[in-house]
Design a protein around this motif. Structure first.
Motif, mmCIF file in Angstrom:
data_model
loop_
_atom_site.group_PDB
_atom_site.id
_atom_site.type_symbol
_atom_site.label_atom_id
_atom_site.label_comp_id
_atom_site.label_asym_id
_atom_site.label_seq_id
_atom_site.Cartn_x
_atom_site.Cartn_y
_atom_site.Cartn_z
ATOM 1 N N SER A 245 0.546 -1.269 -0.134
ATOM 2 C CA SER A 245 0.349 -0.252 0.025
ATOM 3 C C SER A 245 0.924 1.266 0.122
ATOM 4 O O SER A 245 1.935 1.941 0.579
ATOM 5 N N ALA A 246 0.733 2.002 -0.423
ATOM 6 C CA ALA A 246 1.054 3.147 -0.754
ATOM 7 C C ALA A 246 0.996 4.395 1.017
ATOM 8 O O ALA A 246 -0.070 4.282 1.434
ATOM 9 N N ALA A 247 2.135 5.237 0.784
ATOM 10 C CA ALA A 247 1.611 5.889 2.545
ATOM 11 C C ALA A 247 1.185 7.043 2.090
ATOM 12 O O ALA A 247 1.111 7.476 1.158
ATOM 13 N N ALA A 248 -0.205 7.318 3.049
ATOM 14 C CA ALA A 248 -1.226 8.305 3.050
ATOM 15 C C ALA A 248 -0.386 9.648 4.071
ATOM 16 O O ALA A 248 0.043 9.594 5.282
ATOM 17 N N GLN A 249 -0.839 10.446 3.455
ATOM 18 C CA GLN A 249 -0.826 11.595 4.414
ATOM 19 C C GLN A 249 -2.016 11.487 5.858
ATOM 20 O O GLN A 249 -2.996 11.359 5.271
ATOM 21 N N GLY B 78 1.199 10.834 9.674
ATOM 22 C CA GLY B 78 0.722 10.681 8.640
ATOM 23 C C GLY B 78 1.678 8.917 8.746
ATOM 24 O O GLY B 78 2.803 9.209 9.142
ATOM 25 N N SER B 79 0.867 7.641 8.068
ATOM 26 C CA SER B 79 1.928 6.676 7.294
ATOM 27 C C SER B 79 3.007 7.428 6.249
ATOM 28 O O SER B 79 4.133 6.423 6.194
ATOM 29 N N ASP B 80 3.086 8.165 5.816
ATOM 30 C CA ASP B 80 3.974 8.998 4.688
ATOM 31 C C ASP B 80 5.289 9.320 5.688
ATOM 32 O O ASP B 80 6.267 9.676 4.977
ATOM 33 N N GLY B 81 4.726 9.160 7.063
ATOM 34 C CA GLY B 81 6.030 9.792 7.802
ATOM 35 C C GLY B 81 5.916 11.466 8.114
ATOM 36 O O GLY B 81 7.239 11.839 8.624
ATOM 37 N N LYS B 82 5.377 12.320 7.072
ATOM 38 C CA LYS B 82 4.966 13.554 8.290
ATOM 39 C C LYS B 82 3.759 13.841 8.181
ATOM 40 O O LYS B 82 2.747 13.556 8.945
ATOM 41 N N THR B 83 4.553 15.184 9.411
ATOM 42 C CA THR B 83 3.809 15.435 10.111
ATOM 43 C C THR B 83 2.110 17.110 9.789
ATOM 44 O O THR B 83 2.532 17.548 8.681
#
Length: 403
Positions: free
Chosen positions: A48-52, A124-129
């Protein structure tokens, strides 16, 4: 030369056939259900693609809410790292974060007519805040109703079996059902009970029968933040606990001019009395003692009967216990001793001699019951302080806004 050309052409055809066979095998291998060849397809499907992260704040800024409406912050595709809710005075609102760190919920009431600022960060799972802000606005009441509790909290250790529980508001209540739902009564042992609205501001609670001796009663007036109708909201929550002592019931009979006193169902004393004369008869039915004083000034002006009215009076009396709000007491009266046990000559009170009045005063108190029969008077009105027991249980239930 000709044979050489035929050889090259034959090789070309053979090569095309080989390529076609290889392509057919490849296609056949990709569509196979064989576990060895399908593994590559399942692995691709589960990736699965990382999500915001997405943050939502409720209630929204476009809605005014009551102070007890919780503020909820939720994170999707991630977890909350910080949530801050700030009051107009700069104070932070307490809150609780769920175990999975996806939901934050405020854990204390808000204030009226206030705007709260909300700020939240989620990873998020995309590693971003992701940083999200918002605001929550509470209602501005037209008025706030304070619930006075009667008997007053901590006024005395215990009460008699006839004691009603009373809530008096300082504002008219137009949504009585909302008010009743916010008034929680718990009795131990459990007893059937109900509320009755005496007026727009006052509501009484009593059980079907007198309280059982030894009962513990807890009243929680959870009215803060409650819409009580007409723009009026509850001002504060309050809680009180009452204890019920042994049963003390006095039975005053206007025919025999005697009063019998029962303790825990057993007759313990009989005394001669004089009740109200024909012009000022004592009210019929159960009365509840609401006040007592060793020395008390009886003044008919306190309930609107003043000189030159021939019914007016003012006198100093001993061992006085109030049983209604229109001037009825049980008390000593040396002037009527000759009539006690023979005739009714008072202004509505139950007169006793000095010895009996002192005994009555020392043994009976707030919440204890005086049942009057054969007085020639009308029933004690339900609104006359504690006329609660004059009504049958069916009549009493009709006074509830929830029936």
């Amino acid at each position: 030369m000709a044979s050489g050309r035929r050889t090259r052409r034959g090789r070309a055809v053979a090569g095309s056939l080989s390529a076609l066979v290889a392509l057919t095998l490849l296609i056949s291998g990709c569509s196979s259900t064989d576990s060895g060849q399908a593994g590559g397809g399942q692995q691709a499907g589960t990736s699965s693609a990382a999500a915001q992260a997405q943050v939502t704040i409720t209630p929204g800024a476009d809605t005014e809410v009551t102070p007890k409406t919780p503020i909820v912050v939720k994170a999707a595709n991630g977890t909350l790292s910080t949530v801050t809710v700030t009051s107009p005075k700069g104070n932070q609102v307490k809150g609780e974060l769920s175990a999975d760190k996806t939901t934050w919920t405020s854990a204390e009431p808000l204030g009226y007519d206030s705007t709260y600022q909300v700020a939240a960060d989620a990873a998020g799972s995309d590693g971003k805040t992701v940083h999200q802000t918002g605001s929550v606005r509470t209602v501005a009441p037209k008025a706030q109703a304070f619930p006075a509790l009667i008997p007053a909290p901590n006024s005395q250790p215990d009460f008699g079996v006839g004691q009603p529980i009373v809530v008096q508001f300082d504002q008219d209540i137009t949504d009585k059902a909302a008010a009743e739902k916010a008034l929680e009564v718990t009795a131990t042992p459990q007893q059937e009970g109900s509320w009755y609205w005496i007026s727009k501001k006052e509501v009484h609670y009593r059980p079907r029968e007198y309280w059982q001796p030894g009962t513990t009663i807890t009243l929680k007036a959870n009215v803060y933040g409650v819409d009580l109708g007409g723009g009026v909201y509850g001002k504060t929550d309050r809680e009180v606990t009452y204890k019920i002592h042994d049963s003390w019931i006095a039975k005053a009979d206007g025919d025999t001019n005697q009063m019998q006193i029962f303790h825990s169902g057993q007759l313990v004393k009989t005394m001669p009395i004089s009740m109200g004369k024909d012009e000022t008869p004592t009210h019929l039915g159960p009365h509840v003692i609401s006040f007592k004083s060793e020395k008390y000034t009886m003044d008919s002006c306190t309930y609107g009967v003043c000189p030159p009215d021939p019914k007016a009076y003012r006198s100093e009396e001993n061992w006085s216990l109030r049983i209604s709000n229109d001037g009825e007491f049980v008390h000593e009266n040396p002037n009527s001793v000759g009539a006690q046990g023979r005739s009714n000559v008072s202004h509505g009170c139950i007169n006793l001699n000095a010895e009996n009045a002192k005994w009555f005063y020392q043994n009976l108190g707030l919440g204890d019951v005086v049942e009057v029969t054969n007085s020639g008077g009308q029933k004690l009105p339900v609104w006359d302080l504690y006329g609660d027991w004059e009504l049958s249980w069916d009549q009493w239930q009709q006074g509830s806004a929830l029936k």
